[in-house]
Design a protein around this motif. Structure first.
Motif, short mmCIF file in Angstrom:
data_model
loop_
_atom_site.label_atom_id
_atom_site.label_comp_id
_atom_site.label_asym_id
_atom_site.label_seq_id
_atom_site.Cartn_x
_atom_site.Cartn_y
_atom_site.Cartn_z
N PRO A 220 6.81 -7.19 27.48
CA PRO A 220 5.62 -7.97 27.85
C PRO A 220 4.33 -7.17 27.89
O PRO A 220 3.25 -7.73 27.79
N THR A 221 4.42 -5.85 28.04
CA THR A 221 3.19 -5.05 28.17
C THR A 221 3.08 -3.90 27.18
O THR A 221 2.02 -3.27 27.10
N THR A 222 4.13 -3.59 26.41
CA THR A 222 4.14 -2.40 25.56
C THR A 222 4.68 -2.74 24.18
O THR A 222 5.59 -3.55 24.05
N SER A 223 4.11 -2.11 23.16
CA SER A 223 4.64 -2.29 21.80
C SER A 223 4.50 -0.98 21.03
O SER A 223 3.59 -0.18 21.28
N VAL A 224 5.43 -0.77 20.10
CA VAL A 224 5.39 0.37 19.19
C VAL A 224 5.59 -0.18 17.79
O VAL A 224 6.59 -0.86 17.52
N ASP A 225 4.63 0.07 16.89
CA ASP A 225 4.65 -0.52 15.55
C ASP A 225 4.47 0.56 14.50
O ASP A 225 3.66 1.48 14.66
N PHE A 226 5.21 0.41 13.40
CA PHE A 226 5.09 1.32 12.27
C PHE A 226 4.55 0.56 11.07
O PHE A 226 4.96 -0.57 10.79
N SER A 227 3.60 1.16 10.36
CA SER A 227 3.08 0.58 9.12
C SER A 227 3.15 1.63 8.03
O SER A 227 2.87 2.81 8.26
N GLY A 228 3.54 1.20 6.84
CA GLY A 228 3.65 2.13 5.73
C GLY A 228 3.47 1.41 4.41
O GLY A 228 3.80 0.23 4.28
N GLY A 229 2.90 2.11 3.43
CA GLY A 229 2.69 1.51 2.13
C GLY A 229 1.85 2.41 1.25
O GLY A 229 1.93 3.64 1.34
N PHE A 230 1.03 1.77 0.42
CA PHE A 230 0.25 2.53 -0.55
C PHE A 230 -1.19 2.01 -0.59
O PHE A 230 -1.44 0.81 -0.41
N LYS A 231 -2.13 2.92 -0.85
CA LYS A 231 -3.54 2.58 -0.99
C LYS A 231 -4.12 3.32 -2.19
O LYS A 231 -3.63 4.40 -2.56
N LYS A 232 -5.17 2.73 -2.78
CA LYS A 232 -5.87 3.42 -3.86
C LYS A 232 -7.29 2.90 -3.96
O LYS A 232 -7.62 1.84 -3.43
N PHE A 233 -8.16 3.67 -4.64
CA PHE A 233 -9.51 3.20 -4.95
C PHE A 233 -9.80 3.49 -6.41
O PHE A 233 -9.24 4.41 -7.02
N GLU A 234 -10.69 2.69 -6.98
CA GLU A 234 -11.08 2.84 -8.38
C GLU A 234 -12.59 2.74 -8.49
O GLU A 234 -13.23 1.95 -7.80
N SER A 235 -13.16 3.57 -9.35
CA SER A 235 -14.58 3.51 -9.71
C SER A 235 -14.70 3.96 -11.15
O SER A 235 -13.74 4.50 -11.72
N PRO A 236 -15.86 3.77 -11.78
CA PRO A 236 -16.02 4.21 -13.17
C PRO A 236 -15.83 5.71 -13.35
O PRO A 236 -15.53 6.19 -14.46
N PHE A 237 -15.98 6.47 -12.28
CA PHE A 237 -15.92 7.92 -12.40
C PHE A 237 -14.62 8.53 -11.89
O PHE A 237 -14.30 9.67 -12.20
N MET A 238 -13.87 7.75 -11.10
CA MET A 238 -12.68 8.34 -10.49
C MET A 238 -11.72 7.25 -10.07
O MET A 238 -12.12 6.15 -9.69
N SER A 239 -10.43 7.55 -10.14
CA SER A 239 -9.38 6.67 -9.63
C SER A 239 -8.38 7.53 -8.88
O SER A 239 -7.90 8.54 -9.40
N SER A 240 -8.07 7.13 -7.66
CA SER A 240 -7.18 7.95 -6.84
C SER A 240 -5.72 7.75 -7.18
O SER A 240 -4.89 8.62 -6.90
N GLY A 241 -5.39 6.62 -7.83
CA GLY A 241 -3.98 6.29 -8.00
C GLY A 241 -3.39 5.86 -6.67
O GLY A 241 -4.00 6.04 -5.61
#
Length: 254
Positions: A220-241
């Protein structure tokens, strides 16, 4: 360093759990059942209040919390995020809260800090407005919304949207906007996933994220959460993958 932060966060949550006034928690639980303080009924077994509260609450609704909340998030890059939410006013369906956040890098130096307001609805909808300060960059003013489009006893689907006004303090760099949106899914408040995208036309940049979420512990008062996955960004000059990204969040209501 990450292990040390993990232990520190766990100690903070555990310590706060030992110092929550039980009378306050009992009042909040009864108040959420719809009774005023003067009408508080006497229960033979007070320890059954959390279970009674959950059984009286329709499973397809998300309760708008009226308690102060705090969170500590440990990030895969070694940084840490601190968050707080303090209720200011409420009625039967909505809660208006003050919110604040601080993000720290792996050297425990602030990378951003902000404050704002949040409006939470009992059906899972929400709005937030926040002003952030970013050292070495300037300020950000952002607004975000969440619309709960489907919910039943097992499934919950929400769409999100955000608009951020970036206000650099860098000479000759004008203000510019970032627009974002996404979809969140949750199964029985236990396992979920989210897809998100943000566009910054001024930089001709797009950010993408695909994340999974797992609730490891909830009371009722406490939680523990895990998040995991993938992120990326793209621009004309660079892409992180696509790069892996994960976080572990400890949350506590007071």
């Amino acid at each position: 360093m990450f292990a040390l932060k993990l232990i520190l966060a766990a100690v903070l949550v555990a310590a706060s759990a030992r110092h929550v006034p039980q009378d306050h928690l009992a009042y909040e639980q009864v108040h959420l059942l719809g009774f005023d303080e003067d009408e508080r009924p006497v229960f033979e077994h007070e320890d059954l209040l959390p279970e009674l509260e959950e059984s009286c609450q329709p499973q397809h609704l998300t309760r708008a919390r009226r308690q102060a909340q705090g969170s500590v998030t440990l990030n895969s890059d070694g940084g840490m995020g601190l968050g707080a939410k303090i209720p200011l006013a409420h009625n039967d369906r909505n809660v208006l809260s003050a919110i604040g956040s601080v993000d720290l890098n792996n050297n425990m130096h602030p990378t951003s800090k902000g404050f704002g307001l949040a409006l939470d609805n009992v059906n899972g909808h929400g709005l937030t407005v926040m002003k952030e300060s970013v050292p070495g960059f300037g300020d950000r003013l952002s607004g975000a919304g969440k619309l709960n489009v489907f919910h039943n006893d097992n499934h919950n689907v929400a769409v999100t949207g955000s608009l951020t006004r970036n206000m650099p303090s860098i000479p000759n760099v004008p203000n510019f906007n970032t627009i974002g949106g996404g979809v969140d899914y949750m199964y029985k408040n236990k396992v979920g996933a989210s897809l998100g995208m943000a566009s910054t036309p001024f930089l001709d940049r797009k950010d993408y994220s695909a994340m999974g979420n797992l609730n490891l512990f909830r009371s009722p008062t406490t939680s523990v959460d895990f998040s995991g996955g993938f992120k990326k960004f793209e621009s004309p000059f660079m892409s992180s993958g696509w790069k892996p990204n994960f976080g572990l969040t400890f949350g506590r209501s007071f």
